[in-house]
Scaffold this motif. Structure first.
Motif, mmCIF file in Angstrom:
data_model
loop_
_atom_site.group_PDB
_atom_site.id
_atom_site.type_symbol
_atom_site.label_atom_id
_atom_site.label_comp_id
_atom_site.label_asym_id
_atom_site.label_seq_id
_atom_site.Cartn_x
_atom_site.Cartn_y
_atom_site.Cartn_z
ATOM 1 N N UNK A 136 0.808 -1.220 0.000
ATOM 2 C CA UNK A 136 0.000 0.000 0.000
ATOM 3 C C UNK A 136 0.840 1.268 0.000
ATOM 4 N N UNK A 137 2.169 1.082 -0.083
ATOM 5 C CA UNK A 137 3.108 2.208 -0.197
ATOM 6 C C UNK A 137 3.028 3.175 1.001
ATOM 7 N N UNK A 138 2.898 2.613 2.195
ATOM 8 C CA UNK A 138 2.945 3.437 3.410
ATOM 9 C C UNK A 138 4.402 3.750 3.752
ATOM 10 N N UNK A 139 4.664 4.974 4.150
ATOM 11 C CA UNK A 139 6.029 5.416 4.422
ATOM 12 C C UNK A 139 6.496 5.064 5.832
ATOM 13 N N UNK A 140 5.556 4.965 6.775
ATOM 14 C CA UNK A 140 5.907 4.663 8.166
ATOM 15 C C UNK A 140 4.730 3.949 8.825
ATOM 16 N N UNK A 141 5.026 3.235 9.923
ATOM 17 C CA UNK A 141 4.048 2.379 10.597
ATOM 18 C C UNK A 141 3.901 2.792 12.055
ATOM 19 N N UNK A 142 2.690 2.617 12.581
ATOM 20 C CA UNK A 142 2.424 2.766 14.011
ATOM 21 C C UNK A 142 1.966 1.397 14.520
ATOM 22 N N UNK A 143 2.524 0.958 15.645
ATOM 23 C CA UNK A 143 2.114 -0.328 16.217
ATOM 24 C C UNK A 143 1.762 -0.164 17.682
ATOM 25 N N UNK A 148 5.259 -6.074 23.187
ATOM 26 C CA UNK A 148 5.024 -7.512 23.080
ATOM 27 C C UNK A 148 6.116 -8.182 22.245
ATOM 28 N N UNK A 149 6.119 -9.526 22.272
ATOM 29 C CA UNK A 149 7.078 -10.272 21.444
ATOM 30 C C UNK A 149 6.870 -9.938 19.973
ATOM 31 N N UNK A 150 5.610 -9.839 19.551
ATOM 32 C CA UNK A 150 5.322 -9.467 18.170
ATOM 33 C C UNK A 150 5.852 -8.069 17.871
ATOM 34 N N UNK A 151 5.646 -7.145 18.797
ATOM 35 C CA UNK A 151 6.113 -5.784 18.605
ATOM 36 C C UNK A 151 7.608 -5.697 18.387
ATOM 37 N N UNK A 152 8.367 -6.553 19.101
ATOM 38 C CA UNK A 152 9.822 -6.548 18.958
ATOM 39 C C UNK A 152 10.239 -7.093 17.593
ATOM 40 N N UNK A 153 9.483 -8.068 17.076
ATOM 41 C CA UNK A 153 9.802 -8.605 15.751
ATOM 42 C C UNK A 153 9.462 -7.580 14.674
ATOM 43 N N UNK A 154 8.325 -6.887 14.854
ATOM 44 C CA UNK A 154 7.946 -5.836 13.903
ATOM 45 C C UNK A 154 9.043 -4.780 13.842
ATOM 46 N N UNK A 155 9.567 -4.399 15.001
ATOM 47 C CA UNK A 155 10.625 -3.378 15.010
ATOM 48 C C UNK A 155 11.885 -3.885 14.301
ATOM 49 N N UNK A 156 12.246 -5.136 14.536
ATOM 50 C CA UNK A 156 13.415 -5.703 13.873
ATOM 51 C C UNK A 156 13.264 -5.665 12.358
ATOM 52 N N UNK A 157 12.096 -6.063 11.865
ATOM 53 C CA UNK A 157 11.871 -6.080 10.420
ATOM 54 C C UNK A 157 11.805 -4.669 9.846
ATOM 55 N N UNK A 158 11.189 -3.742 10.587
ATOM 56 C CA UNK A 158 11.155 -2.348 10.125
ATOM 57 C C UNK A 158 12.567 -1.779 10.019
ATOM 58 N N UNK A 159 13.409 -2.127 10.980
ATOM 59 C CA UNK A 159 14.808 -1.668 10.947
ATOM 60 C C UNK A 159 15.506 -2.209 9.706
ATOM 61 N N UNK A 165 9.134 3.352 12.519
ATOM 62 C CA UNK A 165 8.090 2.698 13.316
ATOM 63 C C UNK A 165 7.847 3.478 14.597
ATOM 64 N N UNK A 166 6.582 3.847 14.823
ATOM 65 C CA UNK A 166 6.182 4.476 16.085
ATOM 66 C C UNK A 166 5.637 3.382 16.988
ATOM 67 N N UNK A 167 6.282 3.181 18.138
ATOM 68 C CA UNK A 167 5.874 2.161 19.094
ATOM 69 C C UNK A 167 4.978 2.774 20.167
ATOM 70 N N UNK A 168 3.775 2.232 20.326
ATOM 71 C CA UNK A 168 2.885 2.668 21.401
ATOM 72 C C UNK A 168 2.908 1.618 22.508
ATOM 73 N N UNK A 169 3.196 2.057 23.726
ATOM 74 C CA UNK A 169 3.189 1.165 24.889
ATOM 75 C C UNK A 169 2.251 1.745 25.943
#
Length: 323
Positions: A136-143, A148-159, A165-169
């Motif tokens: 969808x050609x998004x330039x940045x992501x918010x999670x 969470x464990x999923x959140x850490x994997x998302x950050x690794x892949x975004x890197x 990536x904007x992380x909400x905790x």
């Protein structure tokens, strides 16, 4: 492991070992994690499944000890594999599981049983998030629920993909934890200025893709400040809220879309070849720099204690059941 009754405790019963049919394999399970998706499935089980036969557990790791007819089942015979459940009557929270051979992939010897047991649901979900962002050609992501464990994997892949990536905790402790681990953009949803901050930061980064597993009533306010043409994808309901309010004017004026995500549906859309390619990517990640934090292991007979431990503090890491 079975659910004793609607809203009841988890209990262990002895049942016959299942027999694999055409295209299926029988796996002797070594380890299986407790995931939020497992908890949601257990919560909804009374309305969806027969509790007399429903066995929880969506993913795990084990050795293929019997194979049904077909080339793929024979190929996996004797191999240690990561697997996901095909049937509600044969989940991974058990000593043995029957599943489709296409829902397995072999694990390299350097991957532990515990890590291997968690190499499907979260990694494949994170891969899907990155694919969606690219499609969808998004330039940045918010999670949301980013600690969470999923959140850490998302950050690794975004890197790896150079995607901001904007992380909400949900509290300052989690925020400090992520910042100390190197996260660049972290917002604490309990802070009074959170809504203003998410609006400002998402505008600055052009973050037009929000993945939300919390789905709380705060989501309405978050959507109100997202950039125009944003997409909101809900993949969980950690808040437990059955209904939330969304301002229709925001959706109309800013052309914002809201949809749901379920990994099983995504896998069906991908087809066997794409799924196998993604499994190869996951295998490579598990062999290199992707390690999921584990806070404890429990035998099947203590499944309820395992779930309670995980619910008490998900940020501390995954909980694994050992068969």
């Amino acid at each position: 492991v079975f659910l004793e009754n609607a809203g009841g405790l988890l209990v262990v019963r002895e049942v016959p070992v299942p027999v694999p049919g055409n295209g299926e394999v029988l796996i002797k399970i070594k380890a299986a994690p407790v995931n939020p998706s497992d908890l949601a499935r257990i919560r909804n089980a009374p309305s969806q499944y027969d509790l007399a036969t429903f066995i929880p557990g969506l993913e795990g790791c084990g050795t293929v000890v019997a194979a049904g007819k077909g080339m793929l089942p024979k190929l996996w015979m004797g191999k240690r594999v990561a697997c996901s459940a095909e049937y509600p009557t044969s989940g991974t929270w058990a000593e043995y599981i029957v599943t489709h051979a296409g829902k397995c992939f072999p694990l390299k010897k350097e991957i532990s049983d515990e890590q291997g047991s968690m190499s499907l649901v979260n990694p494949l979900t994170a891969l899907a998030f990155i694919e969606i962002a690219k499609e969808k050609k998004h330039k940045a992501i918010i999670n949301n629920a980013a600690a969470s464990a999923l959140g850490r994997i998302v950050e690794l892949l975004c890197y790896k993909e150079n995607i901001p990536l904007i992380n909400i905790v949900r509290n300052s402790k989690q925020a400090e934890l992520l910042k100390s681990a190197g996260s660049k953009y972290v917002l604490d949803s309990s802070e009074p200025a959170f809504i203003e901050d998410i609006g400002t930061l998402s505008d600055r980064l052009n973050a037009t893709l929000l993945f939300d597993s919390v789905c709380s009533r705060q989501l309405e306010k978050i959507i109100d400040v997202l950039p125009a043409k944003s997409s909101v994808i809900i993949y969980g309901n950690l808040s437990g809220e059955e209904q939330i309010l969304i301002n229709p004017r925001t959706l109309i004026d800013k052309d914002i879309s809201i949809s749901g995500f379920f990994l099983g549906n995504r896998s069906k859309e991908n087809g066997l070849f794409k799924n196998m390619m993604n499994l190869r990517k996951v295998g490579a990640l598990m062999s290199s720099d992707m390690k999921i934090k584990i806070q404890g292991s429990f035998p099947l007979t203590r499944a309820q204690e395992a779930v309670d431990t995980y619910l008490a503090n998900m940020t501390e890491g995954k909980v694994v059941l050992k068969a």
